[in-house]
Each structure stands twice: as structure tokens, then as C-alpha cells.
Motif scaffolding. Structure first.
Motif, PDB file in Angstrom:
ATOM      1  N   VAL A 181       0.822  -1.201   0.000  1.00 33.18           N
ATOM      2  CA  VAL A 181       0.000   0.000   0.000  1.00 33.18           C
ATOM      3  C   VAL A 181       0.864   1.262   0.000  1.00 33.18           C
ATOM      4  N   LEU A 182       1.910   1.282   0.834  1.00 29.01           N
ATOM      5  CA  LEU A 182       2.744   2.473   0.954  1.00 29.01           C
ATOM      6  C   LEU A 182       3.831   2.548  -0.115  1.00 29.01           C
ATOM      7  N   GLY A 183       4.018   1.460  -0.854  1.00 27.32           N
ATOM      8  CA  GLY A 183       4.990   1.481  -1.931  1.00 27.32           C
ATOM      9  C   GLY A 183       6.432   1.461  -1.470  1.00 27.32           C
ATOM     10  N   VAL A 184       6.690   0.750  -0.351  1.00 25.49           N
ATOM     11  CA  VAL A 184       8.055   0.634   0.153  1.00 25.49           C
ATOM     12  C   VAL A 184       8.372  -0.845   0.394  1.00 25.49           C
ATOM     13  N   ARG A 185       9.638  -1.130   0.694  1.00 24.88           N
ATOM     14  CA  ARG A 185      10.049  -2.526   0.909  1.00 24.88           C
ATOM     15  C   ARG A 185       9.446  -3.063   2.207  1.00 24.88           C
TER      16      ARG A 185
END
Length: 245
Positions: A181-185
Motif C-alpha cells: 500500500v505504501l509502496g516501500v520494501r
């Protein structure tokens, strides 16, 4: 003038509950309470929008996906808002899909009905437009948050929004889903969650995050959460006060 009677407080969606009772009574036959499943896709970019959703116990996320297949949240809502209205009155390209990230229920309304009520019922048109202002503010603020703030701050914002919408301190969600959802690892989410747990703000086990200190999460979050929350409360408060007078 006498106070205008509001729709029943038993209605769990705050936008619908804020409507004058006579307005809600008019649109109620067009509302269907449906169950939404985890990961259910409510619409994809390019599809003709058939419904608008007013969540009650479900949580829905608007995602934008790159050509490489990476996704990032541009907005999300539950009982505080609605999903799909921007596709009728704004730019449908701002989000490529709407996905259920917490299963639950929502009121569903057909596109033809919402278009009809938009034209015929000023109060309904007004509250939908006011909420759209908040959604656009959220989308704009999320872009700032993703660019300028730490993953720990973004995680706090994410958890606070879910807490507001679901009214629970027990959130059943994996680090992998949050990372999508947050677009991070995923590893970055796990590290941020560990920091929050060390501070005594949350407790997490596999697939579950328990919020222990909301005030602490507010302090650890960035200003993005408060900016959007304040606008939502101001807009809804203005609508309510106008229709109480």
C-alpha cells in the motif's frame, strides 16, 4: 427554526448519517448493504464505473500502479467517506484501482442512481462534493508524505487512518500488505514497526498490529494526518451546522 432531523446514528457511514433524515429516506431504497472480501477489486482503471460505495466496516484503498507493476496508495477510506464518486465528477486516472484492504461491509449504490440524486437532491450533491474536496486533499498530502517523510511517520499515518475508520485498536494486516500500500520494501515496514514497538506505541505479531498509545502515534506521525483530518472535520462540521440552522 427547528433543528433538522438527521439520519439515524445507527448508520455507520458518517456521510450518510450526516444527511437530513428526509434525504436519507429518499436515497435509502437505492442503497444495498454488501459484504466486501479482502483483496476484492471494486474497479479498475478503464472500466465503466457501475457503483459507488459507502463503507461501514470495510476499509478500501485507492492505488496507483506504475508501468513496472509497482503500486502506491493515493487515498483510503472506511466509514468516514465514500469510494467511486471522483470517477463521476473528476479525473478517474488519479487512481488505477480500488482494493479492499480490510474486509467488512459497505452500502453500494448504482451509478445511474447517484447521477440522478446528484441532479435532483442538492443536499446529497453537496455532501458528496464536500467529501471529494477532502479526498483530493488526501491524495495531494499523500504525495508530499511519500516524498518527504520517513517510513516510520508514514506507518503512523496509515495506522491512525485505519483506527479512525474502523474504530478498533486491533488491526489485522501484514507487513507485506502495508508495504504494498505504501509502496516501500517490506523490510522497511518491519523495521519501522519494530521502532514503534520499542517505543511502546504498538505491539505486533504476525498479521496483527495492536495500537497501544494513540497519542504517542500522533506525536510520532507527520503533519499530513492532521492536515487531512482537520479538513474533513471542518467540512463535515460546516455541512452539519448549515443544515441544523
Amino acid at each position: 427554526m427547528p433543528t433538522i432531523e438527521k439520519a439515524s446514528t445507527k448508520i455507520q457511514n458518517l456521510l450518510l448519517a450526516a444527511l437530513p433524515k428526509n434525504v436519507f429516506d429518499t436515497i435509502e431504497p437505492s442503497l444495498t448493504l454488501v459484504d466486501l472480501k479482502l483483496n476484492e477489486v471494486l474497479w479498475e482503471m478503464g472500466e465503466k464505473r457501475k457503483h459507488v460505495y459507502f463503507p461501514t466496516t470495510a476499509m478500501i484503498c485507492l492505488l496507483y500502479e506504475t508501468e513496472d507493476g509497482e503500486s502506491i496508495e493515493v487515498g483510503m477510506t472506511g466509514r468516514l467517506g465514500m469510494v467511486g464518486i471522483v470517477t463521476f465528477i473528476g479525473d478517474a486516472r488519479m487512481a488505477k484501482r480500488a482494493v479492499v484492504i480490510n474486509p467488512g461491509q459497505a452500502y453500494k449504490m448504482k451509478a445511474k442512481d447517484i447521477e440522478k440524486y446528484f441532479e435532483e437532491i442538492p443536499d446529497f450533491h453537496e455532501i458528496c462534493m464536500l467529501y471529494t474536496q477532502t479526498l483530493l486533499a488526501q491524495i495531494s498530502q499523500n504525495g508530499i508524505c511519500n516524498r518527504l517523510h520517513t517510513i516510520e511517520q508514514q506507518l503512523c499515518r496509515f495506522l491512525l487512518i485505519i483506527n479512525d475508520n474502523l474504530q478498533t485498536t486491533s488491526i489485522y494486516i501484514t507487513h507485506g500488505r502495508i508495504s504494498n500500500v505504501l509502496g516501500v520494501r517490506r523490510e522497511s515496514i518491519s523495521a519501522a514497526a519494530a521502532q514503534l514497538q520499542d517505543k511502546g506505541l504498538i505491539k505486533y505479531t504476525r498479521g496483527k498490529i495492536e495500537l497501544l498509545d494513540r497519542k504517542g502515534l500522533l506525536a510520532a506521525s507527520c503533519e499530513c494526518y492532521e492536515v487531512v483530518k482537520d479538513q474533513y472535520e471542518r467540512i463535515l462540521g460546516t455541512y452539519t451546522s448549515q443544515h441544523d440552522s
